[in-house]
Design a protein around this motif. Structure first.
Motif, mmCIF file in Angstrom:
data_model
loop_
_atom_site.group_PDB
_atom_site.id
_atom_site.type_symbol
_atom_site.label_atom_id
_atom_site.label_comp_id
_atom_site.label_asym_id
_atom_site.label_seq_id
_atom_site.Cartn_x
_atom_site.Cartn_y
_atom_site.Cartn_z
ATOM 1 N N ILE A 102 0.981 -1.069 0.026
ATOM 2 C CA ILE A 102 0.116 0.077 0.128
ATOM 3 C C ILE A 102 0.791 1.277 0.088
ATOM 4 O O ILE A 102 2.011 1.317 0.784
ATOM 5 N N ASN A 106 -1.592 6.585 0.830
ATOM 6 C CA ASN A 106 -2.899 6.264 1.258
ATOM 7 C C ASN A 106 -3.337 5.803 2.476
ATOM 8 O O ASN A 106 -4.462 5.572 2.599
ATOM 9 N N ASN A 141 -10.510 -2.043 6.315
ATOM 10 C CA ASN A 141 -9.380 -1.508 5.449
ATOM 11 C C ASN A 141 -8.248 -1.502 6.357
ATOM 12 O O ASN A 141 -7.108 -0.536 6.186
ATOM 13 N N ASN A 184 -6.375 1.810 5.061
ATOM 14 C CA ASN A 184 -5.833 2.243 3.738
ATOM 15 C C ASN A 184 -7.152 2.916 3.018
ATOM 16 O O ASN A 184 -8.296 2.252 2.786
ATOM 17 N N SER A 185 -7.058 4.404 2.735
ATOM 18 C CA SER A 185 -8.013 5.066 2.309
ATOM 19 C C SER A 185 -8.097 5.142 0.752
ATOM 20 O O SER A 185 -8.925 5.772 0.256
ATOM 21 N N ASN A 186 -7.249 4.413 0.109
ATOM 22 C CA ASN A 186 -7.127 4.467 -1.339
ATOM 23 C C ASN A 186 -6.973 5.899 -2.013
ATOM 24 O O ASN A 186 -7.410 6.069 -3.037
#
Length: 228
Positions: A102, A106, A141, A184-186
């Motif tokens: 990741i 993010n 996430n 994980n927020s993308n």
């Protein structure tokens, strides 16, 4: 041609108003729990010399905390909002993110809360380790859990998400301090919702709306004049 240009100006201004109303500092991502505190499922202390009760207070209710604890929570909030990338707060987060594949940019905080102990009997050796199992709606996430103590952020080693719905977080710690759930927020970061009782600075929005209104009036007058 001139009318088309003026229309574009108006459109850009409207978009600017919309963006100003939704944009916010990075570091946080919206929480489906509505910024409520995680729910304690289990809590145990190592040893029998302390019969304290665990208390979790979300950032939205920081005003209910003793002044020093509330300020610590606000300082933690400022750290996260002010960081261009939260991995600068705790380098170990980058290692975790790298292992998971990741990008560090993010990573975001979904929940910020204070952990304290009520009715605590202090021992000569201080607090013993306590084990916590909590449920939260932001763990799907999950990347890691970190806390701030003595001005430094650290990752809680061994924190893990369990359960079929990935809604249970289990960890062991000996610290009572601000904690932050990292996910994980993308890449989609927004600000943590402010508490209903908090002071919200509306001046920039009012000024922007006033300027935009005046501009729209002038544009309308200009269009009307050209059409005559």
């Amino acid at each position: 041609m001139r009318k088309a240009f003026l229309f574009c100006v108006v459109l850009v201004m409207v978009m600017g108003i919309s963006f100003s109303a939704t944009a916010a500092p990075g570091g946080f991502i919206s929480s489906p729990s509505g910024n409520k505190a995680p729910v304690i499922l289990e809590f145990t202390m190592d040893g029998e010399d302390c019969s304290a009760q665990l208390k979790i207070t979300p950032f939205s209710q920081r005003e209910t905390l003793p002044e020093v604890d509330g300020e610590a929570l606000e300082d933690a909030y400022d750290d996260i909002v002010g960081a261009p990338d939260i991995t600068v707060l705790e380098p170990d987060l980058k290692n975790i993110a790298d292992d998971l594949g990741i990008p560090g940019k993010n990573l975001a905080v979904s929940d910020l809360f204070d952990i304290s102990l009520d009715d605590c009997t202090h021992t000569e050796n201080g607090h013993s380790n306590f084990s916590i199992k909590m449920s939260a709606e932001t763990l799907e996430n999950f990347v890691g859990l970190m806390y701030k103590h003595d001005g430094e952020w650290k990752v809680v080693s061994g924190a893990k998400v369990t359960g079929e719905d990935k809604d249970t977080l289990t960890f062991i710690s000996d610290e009572i301090s601000p904690f932050a759930i990292v996910v994980n927020s993308n890449g989609t970061h927004i600000d943590v919702p402010q508490p209903p009782t908090g002071d919200i600075n509306l001046v920039p929005y009012i000024v922007l709306m006033a300027v935009s209104a005046v501009a729209l009036i002038l544009v309308g007058m200009r269009l009307k004049k050209e059409s005559d």
